[in-house]
Design an enzyme around this catalytic site. Sequence first.
Site, PDB file in Angstrom:
ATOM      1  CB  THR A  56      -0.912   0.076   1.294  1.00  0.00           C
ATOM      2  OG1 THR A  56       0.006  -0.089   2.469  1.00  0.00           O
ATOM      3  CG2 THR A  56      -1.872  -0.983   1.087  1.00  0.00           C
ATOM      4  CD  GLU A 109      -3.052   1.090   5.944  1.00  0.00           C
ATOM      5  OE1 GLU A 109      -2.843   0.229   5.388  1.00  0.00           O
ATOM      6  OE2 GLU A 109      -2.886   1.533   7.103  1.00  0.00           O
TER       7      GLU A 109
END
Length: 189
Positions: A56, A109
């Site tokens: 991420t 994220e």
Amino acid sequence: MSSAATSNETSSADTPAQQRPPIVGPPSPQPPYPILVSGSVVKGFGRGGKQLGIPTANLAEDAVERTLRDLPVGVYLGWAQISGQRAVWPMVMSLGWNPYFQNERRSGEVHVIHTFDEDFYGRTLNVAILAYIRPERNYESLEALVEDIRCDIEVAHRSLAREAYQKVKQCDLFKTDDDATSSGSTTTG
């Protein structure tokens, strides 16, 4: 926004990935979407790529609080672009506390659905959020969390394949200096 978008966290046992809808969002993005956000990519907890196998790009806290503070926690889909690159990639974004990992602050994220050869910490990530996928959940196991994220990715692919969602890749957020030059536009400094 649907009532699901405002519900509290649920257990993964409440809504198994196999029982989720294959496509989310109406035929074309409806207000409040698209939600456009740009922010620096900062080091996160190092879990996405290492523990989950799903890297991420963590948006800086100021971008999350400035632009996304009123958005319900959960998982969203849309498009993402790394500054300096022309390509616009599909993405899923977790916005919230990540109860499995017991985060102490809300985070954004972004999993850009593409394999990159290198990290892009410090670069700007442009994101167009187009639909809500599901609420944030807690999980009994790391495997259940990964299964749900993989389902989110499949839902994003199918949902973003629709023409109205594809058109968002052409929005001004994703224009590069090369685009302005090739269209005959000039910029002044």
